[in-house]
Design an enzyme around this catalytic site. Structure first.
Site, PDB file in Angstrom:
ATOM      1  N   MET A 143       0.826  -1.200   0.000  1.00  0.00           N
ATOM      2  CA  MET A 143       0.000   0.000   0.000  1.00  0.00           C
ATOM      3  C   MET A 143       0.870   1.265   0.000  1.00  0.00           C
ATOM      4  SD  MET A 143      -2.912  -1.316   2.706  1.00  0.00           S
ATOM      5  CE  MET A 143      -4.010   0.086   2.496  1.00  0.00           C
ATOM      6  N   HIS A 144       0.229   2.387  -0.314  1.00  0.00           N
ATOM      7  CA  HIS A 144       0.781   3.737  -0.161  1.00  0.00           C
ATOM      8  C   HIS A 144       1.778   4.156  -1.235  1.00  0.00           C
ATOM      9  CE1 HIS A 144      -1.032   3.053   3.714  1.00  0.00           C
ATOM     10  NE2 HIS A 144      -0.078   2.236   4.101  1.00  0.00           N
ATOM     11  N   ASP A 198      -2.492  -4.825   0.511  1.00  0.00           N
ATOM     12  CA  ASP A 198      -2.066  -6.064   1.158  1.00  0.00           C
ATOM     13  C   ASP A 198      -2.630  -6.256   2.553  1.00  0.00           C
ATOM     14  OD1 ASP A 198      -0.477  -4.093   2.340  1.00  0.00           O
ATOM     15  OD2 ASP A 198       1.420  -5.037   1.828  1.00  0.00           O
TER      16      ASP A 198
END
Length: 486
Positions: A79-80, A236
């Site tokens: 992520m991110h 995830d």
């Protein structure tokens, strides 16, 4: 048959799962991280695609005849990460990853510009999120933003290569820190605070929705049916929760991959920005979650193995377990790449404290394992402030494969841990479940069940008391060295 692919930080993992949710085959390909400057952490999106193609080729061979029966594909990913692409779908620069801390000043700036961001997006701005990275690019690489036509998350770039479709899901959109999590739609207020137009952001769909089909060339290259559908998938953390069956109110699990998460599913949106606990949309409709996000999980053990010159992490852990007599005399702060929960400190760094001439590899290994366990115990106290926690917590990810680590973690948390079967498959297995939901439209409650328990680890009362005292020392050590983190 269903294919789940997870674009992790350290590797791409993929699994084939049948209609009874039995794991038919698994494969993985390692990934490297580039750190060209202090606080930076990057990967090139083309490296993900190359790793996906290699993993798929290996998986296809392992799955045998089952491969041709795959009816849908699901994606999960770290992520991110910020992937900026041009009008032709090509990356304009390497992706800026979740554990990149360069945008610490921009995160502070974004919190000043929009004090309500923690209520809207579920947590205050932190350097690892995509939103402050956009401000960093505006300040330092404005030509990239001028050329950018879309911001994607890591798994969504891979989907674009697979299908030509632009989309993201609610959980990954939450992790970009650009979503109004209560309304499950992009936030005009946050976009304005970042100085971007909403047109930069892809359509946002539920994780179990259909987000495209394999292109004819990809289907042919992979040996799959033309028109094979792609689920939107999930970040995830959410995909790992779906794999663990953590989808109903109060279900909890810990993911112990390169990074780590302490995750609790919720049936309503409950932001708690004051605790730095992330409150995000889940990968399933009308579900949310609360999560302590730690940048340093099993990745700290990989670092220790390299430091100690050990090529076999399993053997390294076995040696530490043989030498174990109780809590290590060493103390390890695992903040090698900064930390998010509970410190929001991009400048935090690892500390190995208490070394003597007698300190050896086994003590260092144990201290690293304990450091990650104590970091999770530290976070558990903050997660508990947001709602009740169960006495049994599922665990998945690569770290869950170590009974020694699980014994220490159970005692540090004071919780019974349920290591689930195929726990290492984690987010990839959750992605396969989302692929199934996209194809069949089944009730998620019937698909996203809790896997069988491979091992139950109860806390050792004596160790729990000892680690309770060590947690106090762990917190005190961080407070003592924090002034030097500049």
């Amino acid at each position: 048959m269903f294919l789940g692919i997870d674009i992790g930080t350290s590797s791409v993992k993929a699994v084939v799962v049948d209609g009874t949710q039995r794991l038919i085959a698994a494969a993985s390909t390692p990934l490297a991280v580039s750190r060209p400057h202090e606080l930076w952490s990057e990967q090139h999106p083309d490296d993900w695609w190359a790793a996906v193609e290699g993993t798929v080729a290996e998986l296809r061979a392992a799955a045998g005849r089952s491969w041709a029966a795959i009816g849908a594909v699901g994606l999960s990913g770290q992520m991110h990460g910020a992937v900026l692409i041009d009008g032709a779908g090509r990356p304009l620069r390497p992706a800026i990853l979740h554990n990149d801390g360069r945008a610490f000043g921009e995160a502070e700036e974004l919190n000043r510009r929009l004090p309500a961001i923690g209520q809207i997006a579920g947590v205050p701005a932190m350097p690892g999120f995509a939103a402050p990275k956009l401000l960093w690019l505006a300040h330092h690489e404005p030509e990239v933003l001028r050329q950018a036509r879309h911001l994607l998350l890591p798994k969504d770039y891979v989907r674009l290569r697979m299908s030509g479709s632009l989309a993201t899901d609610m959980s990954d959109a939450s992790g970009a820190l650009l979503l109004d999590c209560a309304r499950r739609q992009w936030s005009p207020e946050i976009a304005a605070a970042c100085g971007i137009d909403l047109s930069l952001l892809p359509p946002v769909l539920e994780g179990s929705a259909v987000a495209g089909e394999l292109t004819a060339p990809v289907a042919a290259a992979w040996g799959l049916k033309p028109g094979t559908i792609l689920a939107t998938g999930a970040g995830d953390a959410a995909a790992g929760a779906i794999a663990a069956g953590a989808v109903n109110e109060g279900d909890a699990f810990i993911s112990l991959g390169t990074a780590a998460q302490y995750f609790v599913a919720r049936e309503s949106y409950r932001p708690a920005p004051e605790h730095l606990v992330h409150s995000f949309c889940h990968g399933l409709p009308q579900r949310w979650f609360q999560m302590a996000a730690l940048l340093n999980g099993a990745g700290a053990l990989a670092w220790a193995a390299e430091l100690l010159g050990k090529s076999d992490i399993g053997a390294m852990l076995a040696a530490a377990e043989t030498a174990f007599t109780g809590p290590s005399p060493l103390m390890f702060l695992p903040y090698l790449t900064g930390e998010r929960t509970p410190h929001n400190n991009a400048h935090a760094r690892g500390v190995l404290f208490g070394l003597t001439p007698a300190s050896g590899a086994e003590q260092v290994t144990q201290a690293v394992v304990e450091g990650v366990a104590l970091a999770l115990a530290d976070c558990q106290a903050y997660v508990a402030e947001t709602g009740a926690l169960p006495e049994q917590i599922a665990v998945n990810g690569g770290g869950a494969r170590s009974p020694f680590w699980m014994k220490i973690l159970a005692s540090a948390l004071g919780k019974t841990l349920h290591v689930q079967e195929e726990s290492g498959a984690g987010p990839a297995f959750g992605a396969a479940r989302l692929a199934r939901l996209a194809l069949t439209g089944e009730d998620p409650a019937k698909v996203c069940t809790k896997p069988r328990i491979a091992a139950e680890i109860r806390p050792d009362p004596a160790l729990a008391d000892a680690y309770g005292g060590k947690l106090v020392q762990f917190r005190n050590l961080y407070r003592a060295v924090k002034p030097f983190y500049q």
